[in-house]
Each structure stands twice: as C-alpha cells, then as structure tokens.
Design an enzyme around this catalytic site. Sequence first.
Site, mmCIF file in Angstrom:
data_model
loop_
_atom_site.group_PDB
_atom_site.id
_atom_site.type_symbol
_atom_site.label_atom_id
_atom_site.label_comp_id
_atom_site.label_asym_id
_atom_site.label_seq_id
_atom_site.Cartn_x
_atom_site.Cartn_y
_atom_site.Cartn_z
ATOM 1 N N SER A 164 0.861 -1.176 0.000
ATOM 2 C CA SER A 164 0.000 0.000 0.000
ATOM 3 C C SER A 164 0.897 1.226 0.000
ATOM 4 C CB SER A 164 -0.890 0.006 1.250
ATOM 5 O OG SER A 164 -1.538 1.252 1.418
ATOM 6 N N TYR A 176 -2.268 -1.585 10.482
ATOM 7 C CA TYR A 176 -2.259 -1.614 9.015
ATOM 8 C C TYR A 176 -0.958 -1.058 8.440
ATOM 9 C CZ TYR A 176 -3.783 -1.117 4.180
ATOM 10 O OH TYR A 176 -3.866 -1.204 2.817
#
Length: 317
Positions: A164, A176
């Site tokens: 990401s 995350y």
Amino acid sequence: MWLWLLALLGLWLLRRWHRERQTVPGLEEKFVLITGCDSGFGDLLARQLDARGLRVLAGCLTESGAARLRETASSRLQTVLLDVTSSSSIAAAAAWVQERVGERGLWGLVNNAGIAVPAAPNEWLRKEDFVAVLNVNLVGLIEVTLSLLPLVKRARGRVVNVASVMGRLSIFGGGYCPSKFGVEAFSDNLRLEMQHFGVKVSIIEPGYFKTGITNAAALERTLISTWERLSKETKASYGDKYLQDFLASMREMQKKCNPNLSLVTDCMEHALTRCYPRCRYAAGWDAKLLYIPLSYMPSAITDAFFTWLSPKPAQRA
C-alpha cells in the site's frame, strides 16, 4: 546538453515500453494462486485472469465467497478455503495446490488477503488490536509465501505482494501501516534472494480504493467501540470533538476512494503475464501524484502536511 538528456530519457522510456509489452508464452497452462478472493481486488483479479485463460486457484476465507466466485467464472477456476492466519489451513491449501500443479509448479502467487481494522490513534489500541492486523497482512503473507515458494521456484514464476502507499507513509494508527511497511521489507529481500532462481517478485502499492477493508460502517463501529473502552483521562485529553472530527475525516476519505479496482488488478495482471514485470507498481493517481512523492520528502514536511489535515486533540502542548 538538455536535448541530449531528453533524447536519452526518450530512448529509455521507449525501451521500457517495448520490454513491458512482451507477454509470457503459454499462459493457458500456468497456475496462479490468489489469496483473499471473497471480494475486492482478489475477486476481480480471479475473474480477470480466468477470462485471460490462466488456471486460477482462488483462496477464499468463506464458502459463500467461494460459491459466488465460481458462479461468475469459468469451469477452469477452482477455489480452496484458506485462512491465512491458520497454519493448518495454509498447509492444507499448499497440499491442495501441489496436487493440481504437479511437476509444472506454481507460476504465480498473489498475496492479496488483508484487513484494515482496528484502526485508531495508537494510544486507543491494545496489543491484540495490532496483532490481529499483523497476523493477516504480514505474518500470514509470509507463511503462505514460504509454504508455496518451492512450487513457485519449480515454475520459475512470480510472487506478487499487495502492499500500500501506507507502506511508505504511516498516517494513521493501528496495525495496518506497520504491516504494509513489513510487506515492503519482506518483498524487497525476497526479490534479491529469488533472482538467482529466476523468480520475480513484485510489490503493488495501491492508493485509496473502495474495497471491503475500507467499508465506512465497519470502520466507524470499530472506532466508536474503541473510544468507549478508553479511560476517562484519555477521553478528556482528546475530547469528544476529536472523535467527531476523526469520524468526519473517515467519511470524507470514503467519498474519495476510487471505485475502479481494475487500476490495481491490471497492475497485478501485468506482473504475472509480462516477461519483464516491474519491481513496484503504484496504482491510482493519488498514489502516483501525492503519496509516493510525499514519501521522498523530508519528514518535517510530511509531518506538517498530515498534522494540518488531521483532527486536533483538546489538550495540546
């Protein structure tokens, strides 16, 4: 001087364009395993590669997700239940893959499974909140890769790991961002090791896209339940307005999420089907024009930028 530099740049871009158009032969005989195919990128990529003629092995967390995928794909596509947080599930899936690919090996492994919640300011979270995300996004990815790497080596194939832009810039709390930083590190090292065996490793770095892990209602429920368990002292230091501003910023971000998931799956397909895949693929204009350029700037600039955008707590120094 400048004309020569522009000419060299133009020739380099032309050469790259030509190399990246060259397609791997015999794709119809190649097997690709994709994790996280219940929805989002995994579901779309499975159907996309199936339409391209590849032999797709789709790992789904639930039987209902697997059934939905089978209904929309050809008879070539096969599904397997796979929980990337369970060693026994991974071992069973690896044996299942071995039975299907045989001596040909596994051409492609796409580590796509991932979650984003719990996500909140770090002080609001517990150790188990971080572990829940890390177990899926990083530890699970590593275990799946290690379990299937001998089959990928046998085929001199590809590993595609979904990271990401948050693997470059950590702008919100929770597991995350650390998990995606870890995916970047693991993938970089794996690429160096596997180049000796003819295996290519690519990283996909999407911006903000509208998928299951960015579901607004789920994110809000998690954030509110996290807030409710905080001590009175912690709540007072942030203030009720901080919570409301945080929720508002999440809703605003949801509106900006790109619904065109094919921008990401096209990068994955390129990494699997072209003779010369890239090491990294930035997917989405926000990734290309905002987040990745920001990641190369001094920390003082990025800190100031994201502090300006983020909610402000009630008690500040």
